[in-house]
Enzyme design. Structure first.
Site, PDB file in Angstrom:
ATOM      1  N   ARG A  78      -8.143  -9.185  -4.185  1.00 12.11           N
ATOM      2  CA  ARG A  78      -7.654 -10.431  -4.764  1.00 12.11           C
ATOM      3  C   ARG A  78      -8.406 -11.606  -4.155  1.00 12.11           C
ATOM      4  NH1 ARG A  78      -3.397 -11.488  -2.797  1.00 12.11           N
ATOM      5  NH2 ARG A  78      -2.920  -9.602  -1.636  1.00 12.11           N
ATOM      6  N   TYR A 104     -11.053  -6.772 -10.858  1.00  9.59           N
ATOM      7  CA  TYR A 104     -10.272  -6.109  -9.816  1.00  9.59           C
ATOM      8  C   TYR A 104      -8.755  -6.249 -10.004  1.00  9.59           C
ATOM      9  CZ  TYR A 104      -7.696  -5.139  -5.668  1.00  9.59           C
ATOM     10  OH  TYR A 104      -6.737  -4.651  -4.844  1.00  9.59           O
ATOM     11  N   LYS A 124       0.734  -9.015 -10.097  1.00 14.32           N
ATOM     12  CA  LYS A 124       0.987 -10.180  -9.254  1.00 14.32           C
ATOM     13  C   LYS A 124       1.143 -11.455 -10.102  1.00 14.32           C
ATOM     14  CE  LYS A 124       0.762  -7.309  -6.115  1.00 14.32           C
ATOM     15  NZ  LYS A 124       0.861  -7.043  -4.710  1.00 14.32           N
ATOM     16  N   HIS A 139       8.089  -9.522  -3.622  1.00 18.59           N
ATOM     17  CA  HIS A 139       7.042  -8.557  -3.263  1.00 18.59           C
ATOM     18  C   HIS A 139       7.679  -7.469  -2.398  1.00 18.59           C
ATOM     19  CE1 HIS A 139       2.737  -8.020  -1.448  1.00 18.59           C
ATOM     20  NE2 HIS A 139       2.929  -7.235  -2.471  1.00 18.59           N
ATOM     21  N   SER A 180       0.641  -7.161   1.415  1.00 14.79           N
ATOM     22  CA  SER A 180      -0.243  -6.157   0.820  1.00 14.79           C
ATOM     23  C   SER A 180      -0.891  -5.312   1.921  1.00 14.79           C
ATOM     24  CB  SER A 180      -1.355  -6.848   0.032  1.00 14.79           C
ATOM     25  OG  SER A 180      -0.807  -7.640  -0.983  1.00 14.79           O
ATOM     26  N   CYS A 221       0.360  -3.047   3.921  1.00 15.84           N
ATOM     27  CA  CYS A 221       1.132  -2.850   5.154  1.00 15.84           C
ATOM     28  C   CYS A 221       2.113  -1.684   5.022  1.00 15.84           C
ATOM     29  CB  CYS A 221       1.883  -4.120   5.530  1.00 15.84           C
ATOM     30  SG  CYS A 221       0.804  -5.436   6.096  1.00 15.84           S
ATOM     31  N   ASP A 273       6.251  -1.889  -4.947  1.00 16.89           N
ATOM     32  CA  ASP A 273       5.541  -3.162  -4.733  1.00 16.89           C
ATOM     33  C   ASP A 273       6.334  -4.395  -5.161  1.00 16.89           C
ATOM     34  OD1 ASP A 273       3.186  -4.545  -3.883  1.00 16.89           O
ATOM     35  OD2 ASP A 273       2.560  -4.782  -5.963  1.00 16.89           O
ATOM     36  N   ARG A 301      -8.386   1.798  -4.146  1.00  9.11           N
ATOM     37  CA  ARG A 301      -7.036   1.918  -4.699  1.00  9.11           C
ATOM     38  C   ARG A 301      -6.891   3.123  -5.620  1.00  9.11           C
ATOM     39  NH1 ARG A 301      -2.956  -2.095  -3.274  1.00  9.11           N
ATOM     40  NH2 ARG A 301      -4.104  -3.435  -1.869  1.00  9.11           N
ATOM     41  N   ARG A 341       3.073  -7.438   9.800  1.00  6.01           N
ATOM     42  CA  ARG A 341       2.179  -6.621  10.632  1.00  6.01           C
ATOM     43  C   ARG A 341       1.877  -7.455  11.869  1.00  6.01           C
ATOM     44  NH1 ARG A 341      -2.194  -2.797   9.878  1.00  6.01           N
ATOM     45  NH2 ARG A 341      -1.558  -2.458   7.720  1.00  6.01           N
TER      46      ARG A 341
HETATM   47  O1  SAT Z   1      -4.620  -6.233  -5.886  1.00  6.75           O
HETATM   48  S1  SAT Z   1      -3.174  -6.152  -5.932  1.00  6.75           S
HETATM   49  O2  SAT Z   1      -2.625  -7.499  -5.856  1.00  6.75           O
HETATM   50  O3  SAT Z   1      -2.747  -5.534  -7.162  1.00  6.75           O
HETATM   51  C1  SAT Z   1      -2.612  -5.241  -4.630  1.00  6.75           C
HETATM   52  C2  SAT Z   1      -2.184  -6.075  -3.506  1.00  6.75           C
HETATM   53  O4  SAT Z   1      -2.983  -6.842  -2.975  1.00  6.75           O
HETATM   54  O5  SAT Z   1      -1.003  -5.989  -3.119  1.00  6.75           O
HETATM   55 MN    MN Z   2       1.492  -5.787  -3.334  1.00  2.89          MN
END
Ligand code: SAT
Ligand code: MN
Length: 597
Positions: free
Chosen positions: A82, A210, A219, A239, A261, A263, A288, A380, A411
């Protein structure tokens, strides 16, 4: 051209929805695709698109014996995470986006991006992808339509959402749908923008291929636009993973947990309890995102708006997450992992020997011992949730599940103890608001620096962070049976930089304490930060091979660390200015008084 596109959009459309047809026609007139294809979500369509993606090199088929139905995708190396610095909230007033978001004035953003979108689909196909976030027909479920020129995006959306005819049927003639426009453009980071227009329920994403930048249901809709809608409509878009934990007595407790993200949300949501926990069961509702609203019985109900998992691959193995390994054994898309000579995939932290030779995530030859990573750290998997051996039957229930506990986990290599319970809802919101976390590879930028990440929503809150925290405080009034709030930290390190707590399945021990607290079964110890497990009737450590000093270190509260933590929190609250909620400032004062007292 424009009228031809409009005609094409309408002619083959499997809907008569006038708002949708007009919008698709308008977007087609701007982007000028050669073809418009309405996606129906069928098997035949999946096959057709997959074959085409293989032909154009977007997907590499994996060995059908070892990975049936699986494909590898390599993204542009400049496009692997991201891009928070290129993500914008476009509200009429800058203050509505707040200090933690990038802002563009809506008209200026539309104008700027229109120039990029103008004619960008010439020679390409525009796919019209109707999708539902949430179980079909559910009261919490929202409909989106994504227009994209990427077959990879369509195939991912097909896994991640309830996509196609069923979503279109649910929409009917309504104009209540999210308008998403995406083009990979020329994948140039200088021309990459992810823009959200909450007032228009619209998302425009240009120049990336991506995950989080382009799978607009995730998101962009489920969190950024979702959080905005949640405030308007009296619910929470978070989230968070959602899991059900069932004791040997058959009592199920549902828990939602926020972690930034990369973690371990997916690992936690699919956890297999250690052998000392025979008869206990964890089931996944979501890994998520949670949409939570008060139910008729006064409890807070959560649905998972997604239908698949877009999980981090490196580190996944039969020890850390056996259920994820099963989940990705078939019908999975892999992005940016390494390829083995026999057509399987490989990543750092996979079970077994490191292969002698691989093709790395960039398509280059790789040899064992290389200092380069074979798989990208943010590589991923996209896998349907139906592959998950421990999928909760409630994952498809439009009503969702009643949440008894909410966990906030960052974290942190120091400062934050293994687990504590908030004194009450307001204090719990304070714990969530003051979450800090060390950055990961899920977003571009430096990895491993602590940043304030309230409720793991820093990159995903679609409006002013101060208003968001106030909304959390206000929700208290509409939830007669409030969930209890907890804070955890699996990531504390010793002097040598080694994780102290074993994590993964052993997190069950912390979870059991949380369940016991929720059910009012165990006494607890008060500290200045909150309630913690007592030495005598606290965490079940049977069978855990960890010296007493290590437990002591993982659970310790060091006042000097907390004094600097409070300074860092102050900088965050100052950023919120007058929008820093009064109740949270009072919580802060109380904590300072306890520390100084
Ligand atoms: O790239 S995503 O936003 O789908 C995954 C993440 O960063 O939590
Ligand atoms: Mn996420």
């Amino acid at each position: 051209m424009a009228s031809t596109q409009a005609a094409a959009a309408t002619e083959q459309a499997p809907t008569k929805n006038p708002t949708l047809l007009a919008w698709v026609a308008k977007m087609a007139a701007m982007t000028q695709p050669d073809r418009i294809v309405w996606c129906d979500g069928s098997e035949a369509e999946k096959q057709r698109l997959t074959e085409q993606a293989v032909k154009d090199g977007t997907l590499i088929p994996l060995n059908p014996k070892t990975r049936p139905g699986c494909y590898l995708h390599r993204s542009n190396p400049n496009d692997v995470a991201r891009v928070e610095h290129l993500t914008f909230i476009c509200t009429p007033n800058k203050t509505d986006a707040g200090p933690t978001n990038n802002w563009m004035e809506p008209e200026a953003a539309y104008t700027k991006l229109s120039q990029l979108f103008e004619g960008c689909m010439k020679g390409r196909t525009m796919y019209v992808v109707p999708y539902a976030m949430g179980p079909l027909g559910g009261a919490s479920t929202k409909i989106g339509v994504e227009l994209t020129d990427s077959d990879y995006v369509v195939l991912n959306m097909r896994i991640m959402t309830r996509m196609g005819k069923a979503a279109l049927d649910m929409l009917g003639d309504s104009d209540d749908f999210n308008r998403g426009l995406h083009s990979t453009g020329d994948v140039n980071p200088d021309r990459r923008y992810i823009c959200h227009f909450p007032q228009d329920n619209t998302i425009w994403s240009f120049g990336s291929g991506y995950g989080g930048n382009v799978l607009l249901g995730k998101k962009c809709l489920a969190l950024r636009i979702g959080s905005y809608l949640g405030r308007e409509e009296g619910w929470l878009a978070e989230h968070m993973l959602i899991l059900g934990v069932t004791s040997p007595k058959g009592e199920t407790t549902y828990i939602a947990a926020a972690f930034p993200s990369a973690c371990g949300k997916t690992n936690f949501a699919m956890m297999i309890p250690p052998k000392e926990y025979a008869g206990w069961k964890i089931e996944t509702v979501g890994d998520d995102i949670a949409w939570m609203r008060p139910g008729p019985d006064g409890r807070l109900y959560a649905i998972n708006p997604e239908a698949g998992y877009f999980g981090v691959v490196p580190g996944t193995n039969y020890k850390t997450n056996p259920n994820a390994m099963e989940t990705i054994s078939k019908d999975t898309l892999f992005t940016n992992v390494a390829l083995t000579p026999d057509g399987d995939v490989w990543w750092e932290g996979k079970d077994g020997e490191v292969p002698e030779e691989l093709i790395d995530w960039q398509g280059k030859p790789w040899k064992k011992g290389s200092t380069e990573k074979a798989a990208h750290p943010n590589s991923r998997f996209t896998a349907p949730m139906s592959n998950n051996p421990v999928l909760s039957a409630k994952a498809n229930d439009p009503m969702g599940v009643p949440i008894s506990a909410i966990i906030f986990g960052g974290r942190r290599s120091n400062t934050v103890p293994l687990v504590l319970q908030a004194f009450n809802w307001t204090h719990g919101v304070f714990l969530g608001a003051t979450m800090g976390s060390e950055t990961t590879a899920a977003a571009t930028g430096k990895v491993g620096v602590v940043r304030r990440d309230p409720m793991a929503m820093l990159p995903f809150c679609g409006y002013h962070m101060g208003d968001y925290l106030q909304h959390w405080l206000d929700m208290q009034k509409s939830i007669p049976q409030l969930p209890k709030i907890f804070q955890v930290n699996w990531f504390r390190q010793d002097k040598n930089g080694k994780f102290i707590w074993p994590g993964f399945g052993d997190n069950m021990r912390v979870l059991e304490w949380i369940v016991n607290r929720v059910q009012g079964r165990v006494p607890t110890q008060e500290t200045l930060l909150g309630w913690v497990p007592r030495q005598d009737q606290g965490l079940n450590l049977n069978g855990l091979d960890l010296p007493a000093e290590a437990i002591q270190e993982a659970t310790s509260i060091k006042e000097d660390e907390w004094k600097s933590e409070l300074k860092s929190q102050e900088v965050f609250f100052e950023q919120l200015g007058t929008k820093a909620p009064e109740a949270l400032m009072l919580q802060r004062k109380l904590l300072i008084a306890r520390l100084d007292g």
